[in-house]
Design a protein around this motif. Sequence first.
Motif, PDB file in Angstrom:
ATOM      1  N   GLY A  15      95.297 106.691  66.275  1.00 17.69           N
ATOM      2  CA  GLY A  15      94.770 106.508  64.937  1.00 17.69           C
ATOM      3  C   GLY A  15      93.571 105.576  64.926  1.00 17.69           C
ATOM      4  N   ARG A  16      93.641 104.518  65.713  1.00 15.03           N
ATOM      5  CA  ARG A  16      92.512 103.579  65.792  1.00 15.03           C
ATOM      6  C   ARG A  16      91.312 104.242  66.467  1.00 15.03           C
ATOM      7  N   ASP A  17      91.570 105.106  67.446  1.00 11.99           N
ATOM      8  CA  ASP A  17      90.480 105.861  68.068  1.00 11.99           C
ATOM      9  C   ASP A  17      89.766 106.730  67.034  1.00 11.99           C
ATOM     10  N   ALA A  18      90.561 107.416  66.192  1.00 15.71           N
ATOM     11  CA  ALA A  18      89.981 108.297  65.181  1.00 15.71           C
ATOM     12  C   ALA A  18      89.132 107.510  64.189  1.00 15.71           C
ATOM     13  N   VAL A  19      89.627 106.359  63.743  1.00 13.43           N
ATOM     14  CA  VAL A  19      88.875 105.522  62.806  1.00 13.43           C
ATOM     15  C   VAL A  19      87.600 105.004  63.458  1.00 13.43           C
ATOM     16  N   ALA A  20      87.692 104.601  64.714  1.00  9.99           N
ATOM     17  CA  ALA A  20      86.522 104.065  65.423  1.00  9.99           C
ATOM     18  C   ALA A  20      85.432 105.117  65.557  1.00  9.99           C
ATOM     19  N   PHE A  21      85.816 106.339  65.941  1.00  4.84           N
ATOM     20  CA  PHE A  21      84.795 107.375  66.079  1.00  4.84           C
ATOM     21  C   PHE A  21      84.206 107.747  64.727  1.00  4.84           C
ATOM     22  N   ARG A  24      81.679 105.240  63.746  1.00  3.76           N
ATOM     23  CA  ARG A  24      80.418 105.395  64.475  1.00  3.76           C
ATOM     24  C   ARG A  24      79.588 106.526  63.887  1.00  3.76           C
ATOM     25  N   LEU A  25      80.251 107.626  63.592  1.00  2.33           N
ATOM     26  CA  LEU A  25      79.569 108.775  63.018  1.00  2.33           C
ATOM     27  C   LEU A  25      79.027 108.447  61.627  1.00  2.33           C
ATOM     28  N   ALA A  26      79.807 107.714  60.848  1.00  3.26           N
ATOM     29  CA  ALA A  26      79.387 107.348  59.502  1.00  3.26           C
ATOM     30  C   ALA A  26      78.186 106.403  59.522  1.00  3.26           C
ATOM     31  N   VAL A  27      78.184 105.456  60.438  1.00  3.58           N
ATOM     32  CA  VAL A  27      77.050 104.546  60.563  1.00  3.58           C
ATOM     33  C   VAL A  27      75.784 105.327  60.896  1.00  3.58           C
ATOM     34  N   ALA A  28      75.919 106.296  61.798  1.00  2.00           N
ATOM     35  CA  ALA A  28      74.756 107.072  62.236  1.00  2.00           C
ATOM     36  C   ALA A  28      74.251 108.037  61.174  1.00  2.00           C
ATOM     37  N   SER A  29      75.143 108.542  60.336  1.00  2.00           N
ATOM     38  CA  SER A  29      74.775 109.613  59.406  1.00  2.00           C
ATOM     39  C   SER A  29      74.722 109.193  57.939  1.00  2.00           C
ATOM     40  N   ALA A 146      81.234 101.110  72.395  1.00  5.81           N
ATOM     41  CA  ALA A 146      80.532 100.133  71.576  1.00  5.81           C
ATOM     42  C   ALA A 146      79.949 100.784  70.331  1.00  5.81           C
ATOM     43  N   PRO A 147      80.098 100.151  69.167  1.00  8.11           N
ATOM     44  CA  PRO A 147      79.560 100.729  67.931  1.00  8.11           C
ATOM     45  C   PRO A 147      78.076 101.041  68.016  1.00  8.11           C
ATOM     46  N   GLU A 148      77.331 100.202  68.752  1.00  8.34           N
ATOM     47  CA  GLU A 148      75.884 100.426  68.853  1.00  8.34           C
ATOM     48  C   GLU A 148      75.540 101.668  69.663  1.00  8.34           C
ATOM     49  N   ALA A 149      76.544 102.268  70.345  1.00  7.22           N
ATOM     50  CA  ALA A 149      76.286 103.515  71.082  1.00  7.22           C
ATOM     51  C   ALA A 149      75.891 104.629  70.125  1.00  7.22           C
TER      52      ALA A 149
END
Length: 295
Positions: A15-21, A24-29, A146-149
Amino acid sequence: MTARIVVGYTATKAGRDAVAFASRLAVASGAEIDIVLVLPAEGRSVITPPDAGYDRYLRDQADAWLAEAAAHVPEQVAHREHARYADSFAEGLIDIAGELGGGLIVVGAADGSSRGRHRLGSTTSELLHSSDVPVVLVPRGARKVAPEAGISRLTVAVGMRPGAEALLDEAVALSIATGAPLRLLSLVTVDLPASVDTGVIRIAGAAHADDVLAATRRSLPAGVEAEAVTARGASIEEAVTHLDWQPGEVILVGSSRLAQPRRLFLGSTAAKMLHEIPVPMVVVPRTRTREEAGR
């Protein structure tokens, strides 16, 4: 690219993996996140009547888990949390995605997967056989990226079967939304017994792969560029293993031709790829339209 991402959350590493990804996608888009925890439907037991005290406890626990999930979402990402009763995890996620206009459903790997690997459980398999929006399968350990990825690259497994246009539309929309470059991937494999002379088959397969890549490039919208690569191997797994994968990469694949219209179905090629790739996989329904992909 959709403005809303639905995350199927469980209070586990997956679940934490899903939230993390999804973050990341939300930050980028610039997308928003809806974190959804699916609880057993009310009246779930035909033997024991529902216990109001237990239901309150379950809802309080769900709220605590959702608050914990929300704490890991970056401040700049708009997010909401939902506890939803449903007969199944898949049903709850599909229903709320429809209600909210979610364009992606993100789920983590099943228990037992190794870091950087995918594993499909029964709940995820059900989702892949019934969703009418793209599903993102996140490998174990995605929370360590890393979030910055950000989203560093989008690889698209292209072909000429029905659904190819929908897949490309989704990839282009995601590329525009995130700024991630596209990589078009065509596979050349010979999944035949060792006793069969595969030389001619391999040459013909390579020529076909090159034709597919050329045709796909020609169909890209004006101004959209893409790298094109051909992966070769004696099997799908071997071909995929030889590719390079960036930490922030995502791969997109189309739903099987066996899928019902506007529904997902993970085909054999995508399933074999899933065993080897270390990055999130987006499975796109074969009838998804350009307008839907760009919402």
